[in-house]
Design a protein around this motif. Structure first.
Motif, PDB file in Angstrom:
ATOM      1  N   GLN A 208       0.843  -1.197   0.000  1.00  0.00           N
ATOM      2  CA  GLN A 208       0.000   0.000   0.000  1.00  0.00           C
ATOM      3  C   GLN A 208       0.879   1.247   0.000  1.00  0.00           C
ATOM      4  OE1 GLN A 208      -3.124  -0.035  -0.679  1.00  0.00           O
ATOM      5  NE2 GLN A 208      -2.979  -2.243  -0.746  1.00  0.00           N
ATOM      6  N   PHE A 235      -1.479  -1.626  -9.927  1.00  0.00           N
ATOM      7  CA  PHE A 235      -2.382  -1.924  -8.809  1.00  0.00           C
ATOM      8  C   PHE A 235      -3.858  -1.986  -9.214  1.00  0.00           C
ATOM      9  CE2 PHE A 235       1.420  -0.943  -6.474  1.00  0.00           C
ATOM     10  CZ  PHE A 235       1.372  -1.831  -5.420  1.00  0.00           C
ATOM     11  N   THR A 236      -4.152  -1.755 -10.479  1.00  0.00           N
ATOM     12  CA  THR A 236      -5.552  -1.921 -10.898  1.00  0.00           C
ATOM     13  C   THR A 236      -5.690  -3.025 -11.936  1.00  0.00           C
ATOM     14  OG1 THR A 236      -5.293  -0.125 -12.492  1.00  0.00           O
ATOM     15  CG2 THR A 236      -6.281   0.449 -10.382  1.00  0.00           C
ATOM     16  N   PRO A 238      -2.888  -5.223 -13.550  1.00  0.00           N
ATOM     17  CA  PRO A 238      -1.545  -5.699 -13.937  1.00  0.00           C
ATOM     18  C   PRO A 238      -1.636  -6.642 -15.134  1.00  0.00           C
ATOM     19  CG  PRO A 238      -2.297  -6.808 -11.935  1.00  0.00           C
ATOM     20  CD  PRO A 238      -3.313  -5.761 -12.249  1.00  0.00           C
ATOM     21  N   GLU A 244      -0.392 -10.008 -10.349  1.00  0.00           N
ATOM     22  CA  GLU A 244      -1.760 -10.006  -9.798  1.00  0.00           C
ATOM     23  C   GLU A 244      -1.820 -10.874  -8.529  1.00  0.00           C
ATOM     24  OE1 GLU A 244      -4.972  -9.111 -11.673  1.00  0.00           O
ATOM     25  OE2 GLU A 244      -6.084  -9.699  -9.891  1.00  0.00           O
ATOM     26  N   ILE A 247       0.215  -9.088  -5.608  1.00  0.00           N
ATOM     27  CA  ILE A 247      -0.357  -7.882  -4.985  1.00  0.00           C
ATOM     28  C   ILE A 247      -1.713  -8.142  -4.334  1.00  0.00           C
ATOM     29  CG2 ILE A 247       0.911  -6.223  -6.429  1.00  0.00           C
ATOM     30  CD1 ILE A 247      -1.681  -5.767  -7.972  1.00  0.00           C
ATOM     31  N   THR A 248      -2.389  -9.201  -4.775  1.00  0.00           N
ATOM     32  CA  THR A 248      -3.661  -9.522  -4.132  1.00  0.00           C
ATOM     33  C   THR A 248      -3.450 -10.511  -2.977  1.00  0.00           C
ATOM     34  OG1 THR A 248      -4.089 -11.286  -5.743  1.00  0.00           O
ATOM     35  CG2 THR A 248      -5.086  -9.155  -6.198  1.00  0.00           C
ATOM     36  N   ARG A 250      -2.149 -13.550  -2.987  1.00  0.00           N
ATOM     37  CA  ARG A 250      -2.435 -14.973  -3.220  1.00  0.00           C
ATOM     38  C   ARG A 250      -1.181 -15.834  -3.287  1.00  0.00           C
ATOM     39  NH1 ARG A 250      -6.785 -12.222  -5.363  1.00  0.00           N
ATOM     40  NH2 ARG A 250      -8.733 -12.980  -4.505  1.00  0.00           N
TER      41      ARG A 250
ATOM     42  N   ARG B   3      -8.166 -17.965   3.089  1.00  0.00           N
ATOM     43  CA  ARG B   3      -7.973 -16.704   3.805  1.00  0.00           C
ATOM     44  C   ARG B   3      -9.316 -16.044   4.090  1.00  0.00           C
ATOM     45  NH1 ARG B   3      -4.759 -12.601   0.854  1.00  0.00           N
ATOM     46  NH2 ARG B   3      -6.117 -13.261  -0.812  1.00  0.00           N
ATOM     47  N   PHE B   5     -10.034 -13.032   3.714  1.00  0.00           N
ATOM     48  CA  PHE B   5     -10.343 -12.135   2.597  1.00  0.00           C
ATOM     49  C   PHE B   5     -11.096 -12.866   1.485  1.00  0.00           C
ATOM     50  CE2 PHE B   5      -8.389  -9.548  -1.085  1.00  0.00           C
ATOM     51  CZ  PHE B   5      -9.470  -8.684  -1.103  1.00  0.00           C
ATOM     52  N   GLU B   6     -10.624 -14.091   1.183  1.00  0.00           N
ATOM     53  CA  GLU B   6     -11.283 -14.900   0.136  1.00  0.00           C
ATOM     54  C   GLU B   6     -12.732 -15.187   0.536  1.00  0.00           C
ATOM     55  OE1 GLU B   6      -9.963 -15.865  -2.684  1.00  0.00           O
ATOM     56  OE2 GLU B   6      -7.834 -15.441  -2.366  1.00  0.00           O
ATOM     57  N   LEU B   9     -14.824 -12.161  -0.065  1.00  0.00           N
ATOM     58  CA  LEU B   9     -15.110 -11.969  -1.494  1.00  0.00           C
ATOM     59  C   LEU B   9     -16.183 -12.940  -1.968  1.00  0.00           C
ATOM     60  CD1 LEU B   9     -11.557 -11.466  -3.071  1.00  0.00           C
ATOM     61  CD2 LEU B   9     -13.297  -9.727  -2.701  1.00  0.00           C
ATOM     62  N   GLN B  71      -8.014  -3.461   2.038  1.00  0.00           N
ATOM     63  CA  GLN B  71      -7.310  -2.663   1.008  1.00  0.00           C
ATOM     64  C   GLN B  71      -7.107  -3.458  -0.287  1.00  0.00           C
ATOM     65  OE1 GLN B  71      -5.030  -2.577   4.177  1.00  0.00           O
ATOM     66  NE2 GLN B  71      -6.564  -1.195   4.938  1.00  0.00           N
ATOM     67  N   VAL B  73      -6.772  -4.721  -4.154  1.00  0.00           N
ATOM     68  CA  VAL B  73      -6.168  -4.182  -5.386  1.00  0.00           C
ATOM     69  C   VAL B  73      -6.522  -5.091  -6.565  1.00  0.00           C
ATOM     70  CG1 VAL B  73      -4.211  -2.997  -4.297  1.00  0.00           C
ATOM     71  CG2 VAL B  73      -3.988  -5.389  -4.910  1.00  0.00           C
ATOM     72  N   THR B  75      -7.838  -7.268  -9.491  1.00  0.00           N
ATOM     73  CA  THR B  75      -9.155  -7.883  -9.733  1.00  0.00           C
ATOM     74  C   THR B  75     -10.075  -7.713  -8.529  1.00  0.00           C
ATOM     75  OG1 THR B  75      -8.013  -9.577 -10.987  1.00  0.00           O
ATOM     76  CG2 THR B  75     -10.302 -10.006 -10.496  1.00  0.00           C
ATOM     77  N   ASP B  76      -9.496  -7.886  -7.339  1.00  0.00           N
ATOM     78  CA  ASP B  76     -10.319  -7.774  -6.128  1.00  0.00           C
ATOM     79  C   ASP B  76     -10.905  -6.362  -6.010  1.00  0.00           C
ATOM     80  OD1 ASP B  76      -9.448 -10.333  -5.624  1.00  0.00           O
ATOM     81  OD2 ASP B  76      -7.834  -9.688  -4.287  1.00  0.00           O
ATOM     82  N   LEU B  77     -10.075  -5.376  -6.300  1.00  0.00           N
ATOM     83  CA  LEU B  77     -10.539  -3.983  -6.237  1.00  0.00           C
ATOM     84  C   LEU B  77     -11.655  -3.761  -7.253  1.00  0.00           C
ATOM     85  CD1 LEU B  77     -10.153  -0.979  -5.307  1.00  0.00           C
ATOM     86  CD2 LEU B  77      -8.528  -0.753  -7.165  1.00  0.00           C
TER      87      LEU B  77
END
Lengths: 252, 229
Positions: A208, A235-236, A238, A244, A247-248, A250, B3, B5-6, B9, B71, B73, B75-77
């Motif tokens: 972040q 960050f939107t 990639p 991806e 940053i997410t 995974r 997780r 978070f998953e 979602l 927070q 980002v 695909t998730d965002l």
């Protein structure tokens, strides 16, 4: 589009037999903040240290490829490393002020560069502390020990010390990872201000933070540069799945 | 271990789909009530709107929580941003269903007007577009997005044609003025349901492909490059 300040061409680095960087080619623009992200051991800090030849100090390091700053190869035999490092300041994860007064910490660099006139030194110290956004907090205690400052203040003092020798590039290796959120916010705000006059390259584990402060982001994985582009794009949307996934959260 | 978070979602995706199905049912029942002038079914639609509203708030809160705590980002965002928007679009579609349902009684004064004005075809088309867009919402398959734009465009044209006919009819038969006025409002609402369906299709494209296609002419979005050219 900003002018390019730093270029690496097929830059590889080995610690003994272990490859830490694999043919990294990148162009870093002037007066922008470029962030390097990636999991531990991905090579981002190693890469940062190739930009001011800090890796020269480590035994058994072998480097190939080129690092050009303003078009000049910094690994050329004729290059004076001391002069190179005057041009490229560095701020580390742990603030490392000298056990001297606040004034002496900032005046140290200019002094060893031959500036001894008291008035000139005072001017440099004041300007550097102001640019590092710490002047108001220390102006009444310049002769106090730097070790009495808080962690966040010490880090900004180290930035002021870097600015005092008037570098063109500032390398930052996790500059806010040991700081509380308020001090972190101050450092991030400072980075935003400093990019008007300096080219900034920052390594951070805090994604972040990379998203907030940088214009460009490079994602490293296992010594390779996976993706490099505008931070807002990385960050939107990639391009690479590995980016991806990292940053997410995974993998990594 | 999955997780947290998953899980959040997945919960969001499930709730958006639930909202989509709920609104599709509301619109289906509204179309049926309109076609058959069933005022009881229309009342049921009006009463069920509170369930849609409740779920709307629940989804908004979930999105807010994910934004604040995770927070997101990439695909998730995009998924969470789009979920907020789709939730809003679906809630508005539900409101339009209520708007239409509340005029069924007025139409039932003169039900012949539906046949005279080709309303049956429009009712069918509105029902179909909503069902189709909910299928896209369920599968995230953007292959059929183009169909939604085509269907919405056909609904818009038919609404315009029927509106013109109503205005002509109103000039000739003064006794239909009340029912025709209600019908004009219904037509506007049906057209809006078509528009919201395209919004949802756009949101799915944004989630899946990262492309923002809103405000672009639909015909320019889906032109296949001709290899011969």
């Amino acid at each position: 589009m900003k002018d390019t300040k730093i270029v690496t061409e097929a830059l590889s680095l080995y610690y003994g037999e272990k490859m830490a960087l694999n043919s990294v080619s990148v162009e870093i623009p002037e007066n922008q903040v470029t962030a390097f992200i990636g999991p531990s051991g991905c090579g981002k800090s190693t890469f940062l240290r190739t930009l001011n030849r800090m890796n020269d100090l480590i035994p058994n390091v072998k480097t190939s490829g080129k690092v050009l700053i303003d078009g000049l190869d910094i690994y050329d035999k004729k290059v004076d490393v001391v002069n190179l490092r005057k041009k490229i300041g560095m701020v580390f994860q742990k603030s490392n002020p000298f056990a001297k007064s606040i004034f002496e910490n900032v005046a140290y660099g200019p002094k060893i560069n031959g500036i001894n006139n008291k008035k000139d030194l005072e001017e440099i110290v004041v300007t550097s502390l102001q640019r590092a956004a710490i002047w108001n907090e220390v102006k009444d205690r310049l002769n106090h020990s730097a070790l009495g400052l808080s962690g966040g203040q010490q880090q900004r003092l180290c930035i002021a010390r870097t600015l005092a020798v008037n570098p063109e590039i500032i390398l930052m290796d996790e500059p806010a990872s040991a700081l509380d959120p308020i001090s972190t916010a101050k450092i991030e705000e400072l980075i935003f201000e400093l990019k008007k006059n300096f080219t900034i390259v920052i390594v951070t584990h805090n994604m972040q933070q990379a998203a907030r402060v940088s214009d460009l982001t490079a994602f490293f994985y296992l010594g390779e540069l996976i993706e490099f582009g505008k931070t807002k794009k990385i960050f939107t949307t990639p391009d690479k799945k590995q980016t991806e996934d990292y940053i997410t959260g995974r993998f990594g | 271990m999955e997780r947290h978070f998953e899980q959040e979602l997945k919960k969001l995706k499930k709730r958006i789909l639930k909202m989509g199905n709920l609104v599709a049912d509301q619109i289906h029942n509204t179309m049926l009530a309109l076609q058959t002038c069933d005022t009881d079914l229309a009342s049921q639609v009006i009463s069920n709107d509170k369930i849609v509203d409740k779920l709307d708030v629940k989804i908004d809160k979930l999105c807010q929580r994910i934004f604040a705590l995770q927070q997101p980002v990439a695909t998730d965002l995009r998924m969470i941003m789009s979920s907020l928007k789709m939730n809003n679009d679906l809630e508005r579609m539900g409101d339009h269903a209520v708007g239409i349902a509340s005029r069924v009684e007025a139409i039932s004064e003169y039900p012949e007007i539906l046949k005279e004005l080709e309303m049956e075809e429009l009712i069918r088309m509105t029902d179909v577009i909503v069902k189709d867009v909910i299928t896209i919402l369920n599968t995230w398959n953007t292959t059929f997005v183009r169909d939604i734009f085509i269907q919405a465009s056909a609904i818009e044209s038919l609404c315009k044609k029927i509106t013109d006919n109503i205005l002509e009819e109103m000039g000739q038969k003064r006794e239909v003025i009340v029912v025709a006025s209600a019908l004009i409002i219904i037509l506007t609402q049906m057209e809006r349901i078509g528009d919201y369906s395209t919004n949802i299709a756009e949101s799915i494209v944004f989630i899946v492909d990262g492309k923002m296609i809103k405000h672009k002419k639909p015909e320019s979005l889906f032109l296949d490059p001709d290899p011969e050219e």
